[in-house]
Write a protein that holds these residues in place. Structure first.
Motif, PDB file in Angstrom:
ATOM      1  N   ASN A 122      -2.162 -11.293 -13.574  1.00 53.74           N
ATOM      2  CA  ASN A 122      -2.417 -12.652 -13.946  1.00 53.74           C
ATOM      3  C   ASN A 122      -1.810 -13.735 -14.588  1.00 53.74           C
ATOM      4  OD1 ASN A 122      -5.079 -12.999 -12.606  1.00 53.74           O
ATOM      5  ND2 ASN A 122      -5.730 -11.147 -13.909  1.00 53.74           N
ATOM      6  N   LEU A 123      -0.826 -12.923 -15.566  1.00 55.15           N
ATOM      7  CA  LEU A 123       0.391 -13.657 -16.273  1.00 55.15           C
ATOM      8  C   LEU A 123       1.302 -14.236 -15.293  1.00 55.15           C
ATOM      9  CD1 LEU A 123       1.542 -14.305 -19.120  1.00 55.15           C
ATOM     10  CD2 LEU A 123       2.536 -12.055 -18.824  1.00 55.15           C
ATOM     11  N   HIS A 124       1.567 -13.146 -14.473  1.00 53.10           N
ATOM     12  CA  HIS A 124       2.761 -13.901 -13.478  1.00 53.10           C
ATOM     13  C   HIS A 124       2.130 -15.006 -12.635  1.00 53.10           C
ATOM     14  CE1 HIS A 124       4.744 -13.788  -9.548  1.00 53.10           C
ATOM     15  NE2 HIS A 124       5.783 -12.998 -10.172  1.00 53.10           N
ATOM     16  N   LEU A 125       0.775 -14.928 -12.440  1.00 53.77           N
ATOM     17  CA  LEU A 125       0.091 -15.817 -11.484  1.00 53.77           C
ATOM     18  C   LEU A 125       0.258 -17.294 -12.315  1.00 53.77           C
ATOM     19  CD1 LEU A 125      -1.114 -16.966  -9.117  1.00 53.77           C
ATOM     20  CD2 LEU A 125      -3.388 -16.049 -10.240  1.00 53.77           C
ATOM     21  N   ALA A 156       5.824  -6.176  -5.611  1.00 54.77           N
ATOM     22  CA  ALA A 156       4.539  -6.290  -4.656  1.00 54.77           C
ATOM     23  C   ALA A 156       4.087  -7.523  -3.982  1.00 54.77           C
ATOM     24  CB  ALA A 156       3.404  -5.699  -5.651  1.00 54.77           C
ATOM     25  N   ALA A 157       4.113  -8.775  -5.069  1.00 59.56           N
ATOM     26  CA  ALA A 157       3.759 -10.067  -4.646  1.00 59.56           C
ATOM     27  C   ALA A 157       4.780 -10.733  -4.048  1.00 59.56           C
ATOM     28  CB  ALA A 157       3.470 -10.806  -5.976  1.00 59.56           C
ATOM     29  N   GLN A 158       6.160  -9.964  -3.811  1.00 58.12           N
ATOM     30  CA  GLN A 158       7.382 -10.526  -3.121  1.00 58.12           C
ATOM     31  C   GLN A 158       7.563 -12.089  -3.732  1.00 58.12           C
ATOM     32  OE1 GLN A 158       6.450 -10.370   0.963  1.00 58.12           O
ATOM     33  NE2 GLN A 158       7.108  -8.271   1.307  1.00 58.12           N
ATOM     34  N   ALA A 159       7.483 -12.065  -5.062  1.00 59.49           N
ATOM     35  CA  ALA A 159       7.791 -13.295  -5.870  1.00 59.49           C
ATOM     36  C   ALA A 159       8.675 -12.855  -7.136  1.00 59.49           C
ATOM     37  CB  ALA A 159       6.548 -13.945  -6.304  1.00 59.49           C
ATOM     38  N   SER A 160       9.973 -13.450  -7.146  1.00 60.40           N
ATOM     39  CA  SER A 160      10.647 -13.246  -8.339  1.00 60.40           C
ATOM     40  C   SER A 160      10.047 -13.849  -9.572  1.00 60.40           C
ATOM     41  CB  SER A 160      12.076 -13.687  -7.829  1.00 60.40           C
ATOM     42  OG  SER A 160      12.056 -15.236  -7.734  1.00 60.40           O
TER      43      SER A 160
END
Length: 316
Positions: A122-125, A156-160
């Motif tokens: 959620n922090l990443h989001l 996992a989210a394939q997001a840097s």
């Protein structure tokens, strides 16, 4: 009494707290002073939160911090969103990761239990949503497993790592979990090296002292000249101006001109930049530092006097 405007604070952070006794117990909060706040949570100073007051969970440790918020209100908004990712309107419904499966007695959704993995996801989001992605934020990790959980979710989210976000690791202040009792963990915490971790965070304006001093000189002695971007003349007290942070460069410009220059032609709907280059010296310009200096010059005469160690003429 009216609330007087204040300068951008030197530090306001949202932190993730974890029990060293029971790693599954997490707490999210915000503070301008992480070391002092940690003492409060651990019962070493007055204050703290009821949820962290159980002696069976103490001592607590700060495993991650997001800093760089432009105000206390901004930090509180981020704190609430990270604590309530199942409700926050900052997260689009199609992107929401936390879903409530239970309700409270009043019918409101019950907050899902947070884990290290869910908190990092959620922090990443949140750090990627439009509400926060353009803020000059910095993410600090003080525990290896927290950083590993962050990197695992990124993969996992394939997001840097979100653009413009600085990620800093400092594991020197790690405290091993208590093996026998909370008192052994307290002893380990007391022996932790205070030259690392949250104790290395700058809690005052000292990192930009030279920049503030230069700005004071430029504006006190009215060395404004022409705008470094639009080249129009500037008069003292007739607009909001900003000065280049580069050493030896006294380029001054209208705030709107700096913004337009740093955003460039591909800005689309953005009006606030994150970073750029000075048109004169070509040096790096961090918008957050520029705004912090400007807010001190315009709103923080007391803070400036304290920082520079001598009285300065108040801005009109």
């Amino acid at each position: 009494m009216p609330v007087l405007p204040k300068p951008i604070p030197p530090l306001y952070a949202v932190y993730v707290l974890r029990s060293t006794v029971r790693h599954a117990s997490l707490y999210i909060g915000s503070t301008p002073n992480p070391p002092r706040r940690l003492k409060q949570h651990n019962g070493e100073a007055r204050g703290g939160a009821v949820r962290t007051s159980r002696t069976s969970l103490r001592p607590w440790e700060m495993i991650a911090i997001v800093s760089g918020f432009p105000s206390q209100v901004a930090a509180l908004k981020f704190e609430w969103a990270l604590t309530n990712p199942h409700l926050s309107l900052h997260i689009p419904s199609t992107s929401r990761l936390a879903i409530s499966s239970q309700t409270k007695r009043n019918g409101q959704p019950r907050r899902p239990r947070a884990s290290l993995a869910s908190t990092m996801s959620n922090l990443h989001l949140l750090l990627r949503v439009p509400s926060f992605v353009r803020w000059p934020l910095r993410l600090h990790f003080f525990a290896r497993d927290a950083h590993a959980a962050w990197e695992k979710w990124c993969a996992a989210a394939q997001a840097s790592t979100p653009p413009h976000l600085a990620v800093v690791t400092d594991f020197g202040a790690e405290v091993p979990p208590a093996q026998e009792s909370s008192s052994s963990a307290a002893a380990a915490a007391a022996a932790a090296d205070h030259a690392h971790g949250i104790y290395r965070l700058a809690l005052d304006y000292e990192p930009i002292r030279d920049y503030v001093a230069k700005g004071q000189d430029v504006f006190e002695f009215e060395r404004l000249g022409r705008c470094v971007v639009c080249h129009e003349p500037m008069a003292a007290g007739e607009g909001v101006y900003a000065v280049c942070p580069g050493s030896g460069c006294e380029a001054v410009g209208h705030l709107s001109c700096w913004s337009r220059h740093m955003l460039g032609p591909d800005a689309h709907d953005a009006i606030i930049p994150v970073e750029g280059r000075c048109p004169r010296c070509k040096g790096h310009v961090a918008w957050g530092d520029m705004m912090k200096e400007a807010s001190l010059r315009l709103r923080g005469s007391q803070e400036v006097r304290k920082l520079l160690g001598k009285k300065r003429k108040a801005n009109s």
